[in-house]
Scaffold this motif. Sequence first.
Motif, PDB file in Angstrom:
ATOM      1  N   UNK A  78       5.345  -4.361   3.186  1.00  0.00           N
ATOM      2  CA  UNK A  78       4.508  -4.045   2.061  1.00  0.00           C
ATOM      3  C   UNK A  78       4.450  -3.531   0.385  1.00  0.00           C
ATOM      4  N   UNK A  79       5.692  -3.960  -0.166  1.00  0.00           N
ATOM      5  CA  UNK A  79       5.830  -4.170  -1.195  1.00  0.00           C
ATOM      6  C   UNK A  79       4.653  -5.464  -1.679  1.00  0.00           C
ATOM      7  N   UNK A 130      10.169  -2.020 -11.110  1.00  0.00           N
ATOM      8  CA  UNK A 130      10.975  -1.571  -9.526  1.00  0.00           C
ATOM      9  C   UNK A 130      12.108  -1.767  -9.692  1.00  0.00           C
ATOM     10  N   UNK A 131      12.817  -0.356  -9.238  1.00  0.00           N
ATOM     11  CA  UNK A 131      13.979  -0.385  -9.125  1.00  0.00           C
ATOM     12  C   UNK A 131      14.595  -0.054  -7.215  1.00  0.00           C
ATOM     13  N   UNK A 132      15.575  -1.924  -7.794  1.00  0.00           N
ATOM     14  CA  UNK A 132      15.567  -2.310  -6.047  1.00  0.00           C
ATOM     15  C   UNK A 132      17.185  -1.313  -5.852  1.00  0.00           C
ATOM     16  N   UNK A 133      16.723  -1.078  -4.713  1.00  0.00           N
ATOM     17  CA  UNK A 133      17.649  -0.201  -4.494  1.00  0.00           C
ATOM     18  C   UNK A 133      18.738  -0.264  -3.778  1.00  0.00           C
ATOM     19  N   UNK A 144       9.309 -11.643  -1.992  1.00  0.00           N
ATOM     20  CA  UNK A 144       8.377 -11.285  -2.344  1.00  0.00           C
ATOM     21  C   UNK A 144       8.099 -11.025  -4.374  1.00  0.00           C
ATOM     22  N   UNK A 145       8.921 -10.247  -4.525  1.00  0.00           N
ATOM     23  CA  UNK A 145       8.494  -9.574  -5.928  1.00  0.00           C
ATOM     24  C   UNK A 145       8.598 -11.149  -6.908  1.00  0.00           C
ATOM     25  N   UNK A 155       5.254   5.385  -8.464  1.00  0.00           N
ATOM     26  CA  UNK A 155       4.751   4.914  -6.981  1.00  0.00           C
ATOM     27  C   UNK A 155       5.485   4.990  -5.732  1.00  0.00           C
ATOM     28  N   UNK A 156       5.386   4.916  -4.919  1.00  0.00           N
ATOM     29  CA  UNK A 156       5.985   4.892  -3.791  1.00  0.00           C
ATOM     30  C   UNK A 156       5.960   3.063  -3.423  1.00  0.00           C
TER      31      UNK A 156
END
Length: 312
Positions: free
Chosen positions: A17-18, A37-40, A49-50, A87-88
């Motif tokens: 989705x990202x 973007x907080x990569x959890x 993808x980022x 934003x999710x």
Amino acid sequence: MIPFFSIIIPLYNKEKFIKTTLTSVLEQTFQNFEIIVVNDGSTDGSLTILKQFSDDRLKVIHQKNQGVSTARNQGVKQAKATYIALLDADDIWYPNHLEELHKSIVKYPEAALFCNAYQQKLSSNMLQNSIYNLEEKNEIQIVKDYFKASLIHSIAWTSAVAFNKEKFEELGGFQPHIISGQDSDLWIRFALHTTIVFNPAYTCCYDKTVPNSLFKKHLRKVHLNFLNSYKKEETINKSLKQYLDINRYAIAIQCKYYNDYDLLKLIKKDIKPSSLTKKQRFLLNSPAFLVKLFKKLHVFFIKKNIYFTAFR
């Protein structure tokens, strides 16, 4: 240059989705923003993808997996802007989203929480406009009674709001110990202590085809405990009482559907019958097999692009 909006996107294993989510941000008509973007602790291909995005407004923060509340709080902490847009990582904005939020902020700069209208995706080919319990439906406005206005669909939905960073921090941010309903908990605190603005422009879509957390027994208990944490406030706020009872009702119906009768018994004690519509009272007091039958019929009619609700 300080951006007008800081966009916070918590990311945990959303490789499917990202890309679409970030693309919807970059295609906004209002372009004065930064993206955090907080990569959890993602373990899939999300980070790969980022790396396809080279926009210098995009910043990625990494943390061990601590949950969405901690991820959002960390993103807000790092934000440069006065206004935070959430934003999710599996949601999308329409191109007008930030522009409409900006209009609301310019019109009511003293407010703390700004909410855009949103659509709901009920099936692969059915979109439904959310319904709000407001007297004036066609103009940007201060919400006089958030709880009354949110009895059908919530005025605030996570991917449809922006808020003042300072007010967010004063309220204590997201509560990491609440692992189901943490968003609703924050909106309640905003409603009790600050001014909320609603913009009737539909600017994003809530995908309700994704199962919610209430199908898990332990999360139903967590969600109920958070609702019950406002028992003192609901004794002096009639609208809050009704709003909480509507949410208790939603958990109760899930309990019937999944045969969780012990929790159902506890919930029903706290629901004031007059808080509910006739349809809701009927379903609450119906045997489980009937509730399951109505659920199947509900799904069937949605596939036929027909939408019924117990709120009317």
